[in-house]
Design a protein around this motif. Structure first.
Motif, PDB file in Angstrom:
ATOM      1  N   UNK A 166       0.835  -1.208   0.000  1.00 24.47           N
ATOM      2  CA  UNK A 166       0.000   0.000   0.000  1.00 24.47           C
ATOM      3  C   UNK A 166       0.864   1.250   0.000  1.00 24.47           C
ATOM      4  N   UNK A 167       2.071   1.144   0.548  1.00 22.18           N
ATOM      5  CA  UNK A 167       2.994   2.271   0.562  1.00 22.18           C
ATOM      6  C   UNK A 167       3.830   2.237  -0.706  1.00 22.18           C
ATOM      7  N   UNK A 168       3.695   3.273  -1.545  1.00 19.83           N
ATOM      8  CA  UNK A 168       4.387   3.280  -2.828  1.00 19.83           C
ATOM      9  C   UNK A 168       5.889   3.250  -2.639  1.00 19.83           C
ATOM     10  N   UNK A 169       6.379   3.876  -1.547  1.00 19.28           N
ATOM     11  CA  UNK A 169       7.820   3.941  -1.327  1.00 19.28           C
ATOM     12  C   UNK A 169       8.410   2.550  -1.116  1.00 19.28           C
ATOM     13  N   UNK A 170       7.576   1.614  -0.651  1.00 19.31           N
ATOM     14  CA  UNK A 170       8.088   0.279  -0.318  1.00 19.31           C
ATOM     15  C   UNK A 170       8.246  -0.598  -1.547  1.00 19.31           C
ATOM     16  N   UNK A 171       7.563  -0.238  -2.633  1.00 20.66           N
ATOM     17  CA  UNK A 171       7.611  -1.055  -3.837  1.00 20.66           C
ATOM     18  C   UNK A 171       8.863  -0.758  -4.647  1.00 20.66           C
ATOM     19  N   UNK A 172       9.394  -1.800  -5.300  1.00 18.46           N
ATOM     20  CA  UNK A 172      10.505  -1.565  -6.214  1.00 18.46           C
ATOM     21  C   UNK A 172       9.944  -1.106  -7.550  1.00 18.46           C
ATOM     22  N   UNK A 173      10.811  -0.515  -8.372  1.00 14.34           N
ATOM     23  CA  UNK A 173      10.347   0.059  -9.630  1.00 14.34           C
ATOM     24  C   UNK A 173       9.766  -1.024 -10.531  1.00 14.34           C
ATOM     25  N   UNK A 174       8.695  -0.723 -11.281  1.00 13.25           N
ATOM     26  CA  UNK A 174       8.147  -1.719 -12.223  1.00 13.25           C
ATOM     27  C   UNK A 174       9.206  -2.149 -13.230  1.00 13.25           C
ATOM     28  N   UNK A 175       9.058  -3.357 -13.723  1.00 15.57           N
ATOM     29  CA  UNK A 175      10.056  -3.897 -14.656  1.00 15.57           C
ATOM     30  C   UNK A 175      10.086  -3.095 -15.950  1.00 15.57           C
ATOM     31  N   UNK A 176      11.276  -2.739 -16.369  1.00 13.01           N
ATOM     32  CA  UNK A 176      11.496  -2.092 -17.656  1.00 13.01           C
ATOM     33  C   UNK A 176      12.762  -2.694 -18.251  1.00 13.01           C
ATOM     34  N   UNK A 177      12.600  -3.664 -19.159  1.00 15.61           N
ATOM     35  CA  UNK A 177      13.748  -4.384 -19.701  1.00 15.61           C
ATOM     36  C   UNK A 177      14.646  -3.536 -20.562  1.00 15.61           C
ATOM     37  N   UNK A 178      14.162  -2.368 -20.973  1.00 15.81           N
ATOM     38  CA  UNK A 178      14.984  -1.489 -21.816  1.00 15.81           C
ATOM     39  C   UNK A 178      15.509  -0.282 -21.041  1.00 15.81           C
ATOM     40  N   UNK A 179      15.363  -0.308 -19.731  1.00 19.01           N
ATOM     41  CA  UNK A 179      15.790   0.835 -18.921  1.00 19.01           C
ATOM     42  C   UNK A 179      17.287   1.059 -19.067  1.00 19.01           C
ATOM     43  N   UNK A 180      17.673   2.251 -19.386  1.00 16.48           N
ATOM     44  CA  UNK A 180      19.076   2.597 -19.553  1.00 16.48           C
ATOM     45  C   UNK A 180      19.736   2.765 -18.190  1.00 16.48           C
ATOM     46  N   UNK A 181      20.919   2.216 -18.055  1.00 12.41           N
ATOM     47  CA  UNK A 181      21.658   2.327 -16.789  1.00 12.41           C
ATOM     48  C   UNK A 181      22.386   3.661 -16.773  1.00 12.41           C
ATOM     49  N   UNK A 182      22.010   4.537 -15.864  1.00 10.68           N
ATOM     50  CA  UNK A 182      22.629   5.859 -15.723  1.00 10.68           C
ATOM     51  C   UNK A 182      23.228   5.999 -14.333  1.00 10.68           C
ATOM     52  N   UNK A 183      24.390   6.579 -14.292  1.00 16.38           N
ATOM     53  CA  UNK A 183      25.029   6.796 -12.994  1.00 16.38           C
ATOM     54  C   UNK A 183      24.258   7.860 -12.215  1.00 16.38           C
ATOM     55  N   UNK A 184      24.105   7.625 -10.928  1.00 16.30           N
ATOM     56  CA  UNK A 184      23.537   8.618 -10.018  1.00 16.30           C
ATOM     57  C   UNK A 184      24.642   9.112  -9.093  1.00 16.30           C
ATOM     58  N   UNK A 185      24.392  10.226  -8.471  1.00 15.22           N
ATOM     59  CA  UNK A 185      25.377  10.724  -7.508  1.00 15.22           C
ATOM     60  C   UNK A 185      25.580   9.733  -6.368  1.00 15.22           C
ATOM     61  N   UNK A 186      24.541   8.938  -6.090  1.00 17.83           N
ATOM     62  CA  UNK A 186      24.646   7.969  -5.003  1.00 17.83           C
ATOM     63  C   UNK A 186      25.660   6.870  -5.300  1.00 17.83           C
ATOM     64  N   UNK A 187      26.047   6.694  -6.580  1.00 18.97           N
ATOM     65  CA  UNK A 187      27.059   5.684  -6.897  1.00 18.97           C
ATOM     66  C   UNK A 187      28.399   6.017  -6.231  1.00 18.97           C
ATOM     67  N   UNK A 188      28.645   7.297  -5.986  1.00 22.91           N
ATOM     68  CA  UNK A 188      29.914   7.734  -5.396  1.00 22.91           C
ATOM     69  C   UNK A 188      29.830   7.897  -3.886  1.00 22.91           C
ATOM     70  N   UNK A 189      28.698   7.465  -3.289  1.00 22.82           N
ATOM     71  CA  UNK A 189      28.522   7.664  -1.846  1.00 22.82           C
ATOM     72  C   UNK A 189      29.568   6.874  -1.066  1.00 22.82           C
ATOM     73  N   UNK A 190      30.209   7.509  -0.114  1.00 22.54           N
ATOM     74  CA  UNK A 190      31.186   6.877   0.760  1.00 22.54           C
ATOM     75  C   UNK A 190      30.793   7.148   2.215  1.00 22.54           C
ATOM     76  N   UNK A 191      31.319   6.325   3.080  1.00 27.00           N
ATOM     77  CA  UNK A 191      31.037   6.509   4.503  1.00 27.00           C
ATOM     78  C   UNK A 191      31.699   7.787   4.998  1.00 27.00           C
ATOM     79  N   UNK A 192      30.941   8.564   5.763  1.00 27.89           N
ATOM     80  CA  UNK A 192      31.502   9.772   6.356  1.00 27.89           C
ATOM     81  C   UNK A 192      32.390   9.410   7.539  1.00 27.89           C
ATOM     82  N   UNK A 193      33.102  10.397   8.056  1.00 24.26           N
ATOM     83  CA  UNK A 193      33.963  10.137   9.215  1.00 24.26           C
ATOM     84  C   UNK A 193      33.143   9.667  10.408  1.00 24.26           C
TER      85      UNK A 193
END
Length: 654
Positions: A166-193
């Protein structure tokens, strides 16, 4: 064919794969899995996601664990874009946290150990398995011994049941077999001090688990443990693995695997050869219901957050991997402890898609203050405003402290009066926007209500189709059973007819053959039986005629029976009918002889004749011989034609 379609083709799941999934317990729950038919591009039914056999045997099972959901959201990925070895990385990490560290899967600890990279070859970025999870080069982590290549895994796709929340945030994205893989800023996330400081005890414990002499823990041991207990690490569970209750645990998919099956499965998903020994147990006892957590054990709660403020900014893929270069999984391996091994499938090629992922959905509520405290991250006011972040960190962006307030500077009355008009204008604009938003909300509610009704109708139609399909399947099975029973019945009839034919031939000593071509065993046996029946009827008719002629001679005083069975029964008496007939004839002859003697007026002492008990054979023969010249006259008188052979037998007296 479009470039983005090159990686998808008709699923090729073998019977061996289906037997393995059944043995591992994936098919125990009805409709948990659905296997594609002839489609060459996935089209998952409602509430189903596309997955792979090699994902499932490495710890994945619906509904998907919230930690993996968080990883997919924060990295902007779809499930099919992760390689099998990447899935195994996440399974081992969750098992490590819950069974050997005694904590929930920790996002801060994850960022210290792992990073993600593009996966491709020869300048082509894959779409299926286009992202690989790697161990950071500077981190000492478990040697998992991944295989160099997982052959054909992209072709073994199927549908797994993933119920919508019922909570949309809990669902994973619908399947899209042609979805292009794009880098997000979160790919570079590192642990802070702060995160490094909060998780240092966990990193120390990991080093102890690896290096304690006699109790060394390996990635293969962790893998063998979760495969043996049959609890999938990447499945949403009611209880963490440190509460595992053994054979009665409700989270188990199946009973414990036999040792041979377990070793075979581990060798399939790892680099171990037949010569390598597969560990039967861990050298250190994992936490479970039988080995509970120590008292006052610290709990570190840190899950990957959803990106705040809508979709994370995408960046175009360029040559430098730090800016989005496509790399083969083997290029970032580095060493057996620092990265995943290559999972390239030589049989499939991949290209970048022209479609992007659907926007990530922001959570309705931000993390609470208690969660910030548990994760070990300091409050926002402890980070100086002049400090500039080098990279995007969604974990820190998700932390909000309700107690951090800035001091409001004093404003004089003139400034307030001057800004009052602007404030009123701004308020009017906001009110207008609010009215527009309210209209949009009502329209969205109406559309959502209509969509829900359409979904319910589609579910009902799908259930009806599924019911018809099931009934058709049952009818086919019933028809098959009926055909099988009919064949067995015909075989039994043929066997009985052949047995009767053999009995007939044995009794009559006559064998018969069917005239004309043969082809149907049942009809041939019936034809042969008809021939034998005709022969039997002719024989019975002849026997009845013969017995009817003999009946008056043997039974002169009885009425002849009307049926063949009665006639045959008359001649089937225990006494000898031939002897009886001879006795009757002898009686008549004696009586006739006496009558002739009486008529000749001869004086005979009948008392002496009647008292004869025994007579010598020679005497009898001489008397017969003396009487023989006169016997023809006597028989002629009686109306009997004499036989040519003389009778020398003794009189038969009964």
């Amino acid at each position: 064919m479009a470039a983005e379609d090159l990686e998808w083709e008709r699923s090729k799941i073998s019977g061996q794969d289906m037997n393995l999934l059944k043995k591992l317990g994936f098919t125990k729950k009805e409709n948990a899995l659905r296997f594609p038919k002839e489609e060459s591009y996935p089209s998952p039914p409602m509430e189903y996601q596309v997955s792979f056999v090699d994902h499932l045997i490495r710890g994945l099972s619906p509904p998907i664990h919230e930690f993996l959901r968080g990883l997919l959201f924060v990295y902007g990925l779809q499930l099919h874009q992760l390689t099998p070895n990447s899935i195994l990385h996440v399974s081992i990490f969750i098992t490590l946290c819950e069974c050997f560290l005694g904590v929930q899967p920790n996002w801060a600890l994850w960022k210290r150990i792992f990073c993600i990279r593009r996966n491709g070859s020869h300048g082509v970025a894959y779409n299926i398995g286009g992202v690989v999870i790697c161990v950071r080069p500077d981190v000492d982590y478990f040697d998992v011994k991944f295989p160099d290549s997982v052959q054909g895994w992209r072709k073994r796709w199927l549908y797994v049941h993933e119920e919508s929340s019922d909570s949309v945030e809990y669902n994973i994205a619908p399947f899209d077999g042609r979805a292009k893989i794009l880098r997000h800023r979160s790919w570079d996330a590192e642990a802070t001090e702060e995160e490094k400081s909060a998780t240092e005890a966990l990193m120390t414990r990991i080093r102890e688990l690896q290096n304690t002499r006699g109790k060394e823990l390996s990635g293969i041991q962790i893998t063998a443990y979760f495969l043996r207990i049959r609890v999938q690490p990447l499945q949403a569970r009611k209880n963490p693995l440190w509460m595992y209750a053994g054979d009665e645990d409700v989270e188990r998919l199946s009973k414990e695997l036999p040792v041979k099956d377990l070793e075979k499965l581990i060798r399939r998903i790892s680099k171990l050869s037949k010569r390598d020994t597969v560990p039967s147990s861990c050298r250190i006892t994992p936490y479970s219901g039988a080995n509970p957590l120590p008292e006052n054990h610290p709990v570190f709660a840190s899950l990957p957050p959803l990106p705040e403020g809508g979709e994370v900014e995408d960046r175009t893929v360029v040559d430098d991997d730090n800016q989005g270069t496509s790399h083969s999984e083997s290029d970032v391996a580095g060493s057996h402890k620092s990265a995943a091994s290559s999972e390239k499938d030589a049989e499939s090629e991949a290209t970048a898609s022209t479609h992007s992922l659907p926007p990530a959905v922001s959570p309705r509520n931000k993390m609470k203050r208690e969660e910030i405290k548990d994760s070990g991250t300091s409050k926002a006011e402890e980070i100086g405003p002049s400090e500039k972040k080098a990279v995007f960190n969604p974990y820190e962006d998700a932390l909000v402290s309700s107690g951090d307030e800035e001091e409001t500077p004093a404003i004089d009355a003139t400034a307030r009066t001057k800004n009052l008009a602007e404030a009123n204008q701004h308020a009017d604009a906001l009110a207008k926007k609010l009215e527009q938003s309210e209209k949009a909300r009502k329209k969205a509610e109406a559309d959502a209500k209509k969509a829900k009704a359409d979904v319910e109708k589609a579910k009902a139609d799908a259930a009806c189709v599924e019911d018809l399909r099931k009934r058709l399947h049952d009818a086919e099975n019933a028809l098959s059973d009926k055909v099988t029973a009919q064949v067995a019945r015909e075989e039994k009839i043929i066997s009985r007819l052949e047995s009767q034919s053999r009995c007939f031939v044995t009794r009559t000593h006559q064998d018969y053959e069917v005239d004309g071509p043969k082809g149907d065993e049942l009809l041939d046996a019936l034809s042969l039986l008809e021939i034998q029946g005709d022969e039997a009827r002719d024989g019975l008719a002849a026997a009845e005629a013969g017995l009817s002629k003999l009946f008056p001679y043997f039974f002169p005083k009885k009425e002849e029976p009307s049926t063949s069975a009665g006639l045959a029964k008359s001649f089937n008496m225990p006494q000898d009918l031939g002897l009886k007939l001879r006795q009757e004839g002898l009686k008549i002859g004696v009586e006739g002889t006496i009558a002739l003697i009486a008529d000749s007026q001869q004086n005979v002492d009948w008392t002496k004749v009647g008292s004869i008990r025994e007579m010598e054979t020679k005497e009898w023969q001489s008397l017969i011989k003396a009487a023989k010249p006169h016997s023809k006259l006597i028989l002629s008188f009686l109306g009997v034609k004499p036989t040519p052979a003389p009778s020398t037998s003794k009189p038969e007296v009964k």
